[in-house]
Design a protein around this motif. Structure first.
Motif, PDB file in Angstrom:
ATOM      1  N   VAL A 287       0.861  -1.194   0.000  1.00 19.05           N
ATOM      2  CA  VAL A 287       0.000   0.000   0.000  1.00 19.05           C
ATOM      3  C   VAL A 287       0.893   1.238   0.000  1.00 19.05           C
ATOM      4  N   ASP A 288       0.629   2.145  -0.943  1.00 20.44           N
ATOM      5  CA  ASP A 288       1.456   3.340  -1.106  1.00 20.44           C
ATOM      6  C   ASP A 288       0.862   4.498  -0.307  1.00 20.44           C
ATOM      7  N   GLU A 289       1.561   4.911   0.738  1.00 20.48           N
ATOM      8  CA  GLU A 289       1.103   6.038   1.566  1.00 20.48           C
ATOM      9  C   GLU A 289       1.876   7.315   1.247  1.00 20.48           C
ATOM     10  N   GLU A 290       2.813   7.225   0.331  1.00 16.71           N
ATOM     11  CA  GLU A 290       3.741   8.340   0.136  1.00 16.71           C
ATOM     12  C   GLU A 290       3.443   9.177  -1.110  1.00 16.71           C
ATOM     13  N   THR A 291       2.721   8.608  -2.084  1.00 16.77           N
ATOM     14  CA  THR A 291       2.429   9.342  -3.313  1.00 16.77           C
ATOM     15  C   THR A 291       1.138  10.127  -3.125  1.00 16.77           C
ATOM     16  N   PRO A 292       1.126  11.426  -3.450  1.00 10.23           N
ATOM     17  CA  PRO A 292      -0.121  12.185  -3.288  1.00 10.23           C
ATOM     18  C   PRO A 292      -1.225  11.627  -4.190  1.00 10.23           C
ATOM     19  N   LEU A 293      -2.455  11.721  -3.720  1.00 10.77           N
ATOM     20  CA  LEU A 293      -3.607  11.375  -4.548  1.00 10.77           C
ATOM     21  C   LEU A 293      -3.634  12.339  -5.730  1.00 10.77           C
ATOM     22  N   PRO A 294      -4.284  11.954  -6.843  1.00  6.00           N
ATOM     23  CA  PRO A 294      -4.132  12.753  -8.070  1.00  6.00           C
ATOM     24  C   PRO A 294      -4.684  14.177  -7.976  1.00  6.00           C
ATOM     25  N   TYR A 295      -5.497  14.475  -6.958  1.00  5.27           N
ATOM     26  CA  TYR A 295      -6.036  15.848  -6.814  1.00  5.27           C
ATOM     27  C   TYR A 295      -5.236  16.692  -5.831  1.00  5.27           C
ATOM     28  N   LEU A 296      -4.127  16.141  -5.316  1.00  2.00           N
ATOM     29  CA  LEU A 296      -3.311  16.882  -4.351  1.00  2.00           C
ATOM     30  C   LEU A 296      -1.860  16.962  -4.814  1.00  2.00           C
ATOM     31  N   GLU A 297      -1.237  18.108  -4.578  1.00  6.25           N
ATOM     32  CA  GLU A 297       0.180  18.239  -4.932  1.00  6.25           C
ATOM     33  C   GLU A 297       1.076  17.583  -3.907  1.00  6.25           C
ATOM     34  N   ALA A 298       0.588  17.431  -2.675  1.00 14.02           N
ATOM     35  CA  ALA A 298       1.432  16.863  -1.623  1.00 14.02           C
ATOM     36  C   ALA A 298       0.567  16.098  -0.623  1.00 14.02           C
ATOM     37  N   ILE A 299       1.125  15.065  -0.026  1.00 16.62           N
ATOM     38  CA  ILE A 299       0.408  14.359   1.041  1.00 16.62           C
ATOM     39  C   ILE A 299       0.371  15.252   2.274  1.00 16.62           C
ATOM     40  N   CYS A 300      -0.575  14.988   3.172  1.00 12.40           N
ATOM     41  CA  CYS A 300      -0.704  15.859   4.350  1.00 12.40           C
ATOM     42  C   CYS A 300       0.310  15.502   5.428  1.00 12.40           C
ATOM     43  N   ASP A 301       0.817  14.245   5.405  1.00 14.75           N
ATOM     44  CA  ASP A 301       1.512  13.737   6.588  1.00 14.75           C
ATOM     45  C   ASP A 301       2.875  13.113   6.277  1.00 14.75           C
ATOM     46  N   PRO A 302       3.814  13.902   5.688  1.00 14.68           N
ATOM     47  CA  PRO A 302       5.139  13.324   5.426  1.00 14.68           C
ATOM     48  C   PRO A 302       5.807  12.884   6.732  1.00 14.68           C
ATOM     49  N   LEU A 303       6.399  11.693   6.679  1.00  8.24           N
ATOM     50  CA  LEU A 303       6.992  11.076   7.875  1.00  8.24           C
ATOM     51  C   LEU A 303       8.499  11.278   7.855  1.00  8.24           C
ATOM     52  N   ASP A 304       9.073  11.696   8.986  1.00  8.16           N
ATOM     53  CA  ASP A 304      10.531  11.836   9.027  1.00  8.16           C
ATOM     54  C   ASP A 304      11.186  10.558   9.577  1.00  8.16           C
ATOM     55  N   ALA A 305      12.510  10.566   9.638  1.00 12.06           N
ATOM     56  CA  ALA A 305      13.250   9.356  10.008  1.00 12.06           C
ATOM     57  C   ALA A 305      13.077   8.998  11.482  1.00 12.06           C
ATOM     58  N   ASP A 306      12.541   9.943  12.281  1.00 10.21           N
ATOM     59  CA  ASP A 306      12.312   9.674  13.711  1.00 10.21           C
ATOM     60  C   ASP A 306      10.872   9.279  14.011  1.00 10.21           C
ATOM     61  N   GLY A 307      10.049   9.136  12.963  1.00  8.77           N
ATOM     62  CA  GLY A 307       8.670   8.694  13.176  1.00  8.77           C
ATOM     63  C   GLY A 307       7.688   9.814  13.479  1.00  8.77           C
ATOM     64  N   TYR A 308       8.041  11.036  13.111  1.00  7.66           N
ATOM     65  CA  TYR A 308       7.136  12.185  13.289  1.00  7.66           C
ATOM     66  C   TYR A 308       6.574  12.610  11.935  1.00  7.66           C
ATOM     67  N   VAL A 309       5.341  13.118  11.941  1.00  7.80           N
ATOM     68  CA  VAL A 309       4.783  13.758  10.742  1.00  7.80           C
ATOM     69  C   VAL A 309       4.756  15.268  10.966  1.00  7.80           C
ATOM     70  N   THR A 310       4.929  15.994   9.869  1.00  7.09           N
ATOM     71  CA  THR A 310       4.961  17.455   9.932  1.00  7.09           C
ATOM     72  C   THR A 310       3.544  17.990   9.735  1.00  7.09           C
ATOM     73  N   VAL A 311       3.169  18.965  10.533  1.00  2.00           N
ATOM     74  CA  VAL A 311       1.835  19.579  10.399  1.00  2.00           C
ATOM     75  C   VAL A 311       1.860  20.514   9.185  1.00  2.00           C
ATOM     76  N   PRO A 312       0.848  20.413   8.277  1.00  2.52           N
ATOM     77  CA  PRO A 312       0.856  21.270   7.078  1.00  2.52           C
ATOM     78  C   PRO A 312       0.870  22.758   7.447  1.00  2.52           C
ATOM     79  N   THR A 313       1.636  23.537   6.686  1.00  4.17           N
ATOM     80  CA  THR A 313       1.806  24.956   7.020  1.00  4.17           C
ATOM     81  C   THR A 313       1.080  25.888   6.041  1.00  4.17           C
ATOM     82  N   GLU A 314       0.457  25.329   4.996  1.00  6.20           N
ATOM     83  CA  GLU A 314      -0.314  26.186   4.094  1.00  6.20           C
ATOM     84  C   GLU A 314      -1.556  26.696   4.837  1.00  6.20           C
ATOM     85  N   PRO A 315      -2.143  27.801   4.375  1.00  8.92           N
ATOM     86  CA  PRO A 315      -3.322  28.347   5.066  1.00  8.92           C
ATOM     87  C   PRO A 315      -4.482  27.348   5.131  1.00  8.92           C
ATOM     88  N   GLY A 316      -5.287  27.463   6.169  1.00  8.48           N
ATOM     89  CA  GLY A 316      -6.473  26.609   6.337  1.00  8.48           C
ATOM     90  C   GLY A 316      -6.079  25.179   6.661  1.00  8.48           C
TER      91      GLY A 316
END
Ligand SMILES: [Mg+2]
Length: 385
Positions: free
Chosen positions: A339-368
């Motif tokens: 199962v691919d969790e890393e490729t954005p869905l075709p209507y999004l430029e980026a996934i919401c929850d990129p995972l770093d090497a320490d097991g954290y996801v970054t909170v999106p910083t775009e407005p809204g």
């Protein structure tokens, strides 16, 4: 500012789902984008409204309800009056996912109006959040889970949650009625995963309410205690709350529930009062951002963890506005081999929850909410109705 329209845009998205041990063929699902317009040009958006996370669109009946009665009630209202709408919709017995979608589109509207990511409008607390790898159920034999857990650990996850065997026989690979529950296989699976990842990975377990009896729930819970699991999630039917009171008193491992019980904060506050769970659970389709935010405050006051259910933009924005002492983890997935969790869905430029090497996801910083939408895709795949 006044609300001038509520639009629900359905569009087609290809999907391969993981089901009973394998990745299925590609099918098409309907995703929806709910869009609230105002007389000053500000607009609010929300993706999804059904299923797990924010990738499943509203069904035809829900779309009609938003375009009909809900729209009629909200036209001419101030889009910043979310709290007024929230109370209005509860007393008018509005479906939880629909009041949630409206609440979240209105939060998106205000945050984008002030050019802030939602977590900053709510009150920022974290830029990144600890994530756990959340599996699909029925992934395969205990060995398949063990290998997958080890791969997740190597990927950086510090916490792995097992959804075990539901209505599926892991020996034959065939669906079954889940009677008796597969507790022996579930225990084997937990042992195999603990052996594969060692003692320094956090593990948790979620049989999704499928244990038919209190005795089965206790037997598995005792084994989870021996294996040093962090939480035991939603083991039984959540409408029989008394057995949860008994289970909490009997076991030392924290019980995390209710997940699917309706009633948002009202149900969950009563579970805390009754001692029916040790950690509470809610998601944004059970009262919107407003509901989860209230629940986190209730939990904080009682010293009870509020573990947010599901992945997605809105849940992650809320986690960015909450303390790890109250809302500890982000549920990433569902995951399974292939199962691919890393490729954005075709209507999004980026996934919401990129995972770093320490097991954290970054909170999106775009407005809204933080969506980076590909409008051309949405328009090209729009379903006319
Ligand atoms: Mg669950």
């Amino acid at each position: 500012m006044k609300i001038t329209d509520i639009e629900v845009i359905p569009f087609r998205v290809p999907r391969r789902t993981f089901h009973n041990g394998k990745l299925g063929a590609e099918t098409t699902i309907i995703q929806t984008l709910t869009r609230i317009h105002t007389d000053e040009g500000a607009e609010g958006l929300y993706l999804g409204g059904a299923g797990h996370g924010d990738q499943d669109g509203l069904n035809a009946q829900d779309r009609a309800a938003l375009r009909g009665g809900m729209r009629a009630r909200l036209l001419g209202q101030d889009p910043f009056d979310r709290e007024k709408f929230w109370h209005w919709m509860w007393v008018s017995n509005t479906q939880e996912n629909l009041l949630s979608v409206i609440d979240m589109a209105l939060w998106d509207l205000q945050a984008r109006h002030y050019n802030l990511p939602l977590h900053k409008l709510l009150g920022g607390c974290r830029d990144k959040v600890k994530a756990y790898a959340s599996t699909y159920p029925n992934m395969g034999t205990p060995e398949v889970y063990a290998e997958h857990a080890a791969a997740c650990k190597a990927r950086g996850y510090q916490h792995y949650k097992i959804h075990p065997y539901y209505f599926w026989d892991p020996q034959t690979g065939q669906p079954d009625p889940g009677r008796p529950s597969h507790i022996d296989w579930d225990i084997e699976c937990c042992r195999a995963v603990r052996a594969a990842v060692g003692n320094d990975m956090v593990l948790s377990f979620d049989p999704w309410g499928t244990y038919r009896t209190y005795e089965e729930a206790v037997k598995v819970g005792r084994e989870l205690e021996r294996l040093d699991f962090y939480w035991y999630e939603h083991p039984m039917n959540e409408y029989r709350v008394g057995t949860y009171e008994k289970l909490c008193a009997e076991l030392d491992i924290p019980i995390l529930s209710p997940e699917i019980a309706a009633g948002s904060i009202y149900t969950r506050a009563d579970w805390i009062r009754r001692g029916a769970s040790d950690m509470s659970r809610i998601d944004v389709l059970r009262g919107g951002v407003t509901g989860v935010r209230k629940m986190a405050a209730i939990c904080e006051a009682f010293g009870v963890k509020c573990e947010v259910h599901m992945s997605g933009f809105a849940n992650l924005q809320l986690l960015g506005a909450s303390s790890e002492d109250v809302c500890e983890y982000y549920e990433r997935g569902l995951l399974a081999p292939g199962v691919d969790e890393e490729t954005p869905l075709p209507y999004l430029e980026a996934i919401c929850d990129p995972l770093d090497a320490d097991g954290y996801v970054t909170v999106p910083t775009e407005p809204g909410m933080g969506y980076r939408l590909i409008w051309d895709y949405i328009e090209e795949n729009r379903v006319k109705e």
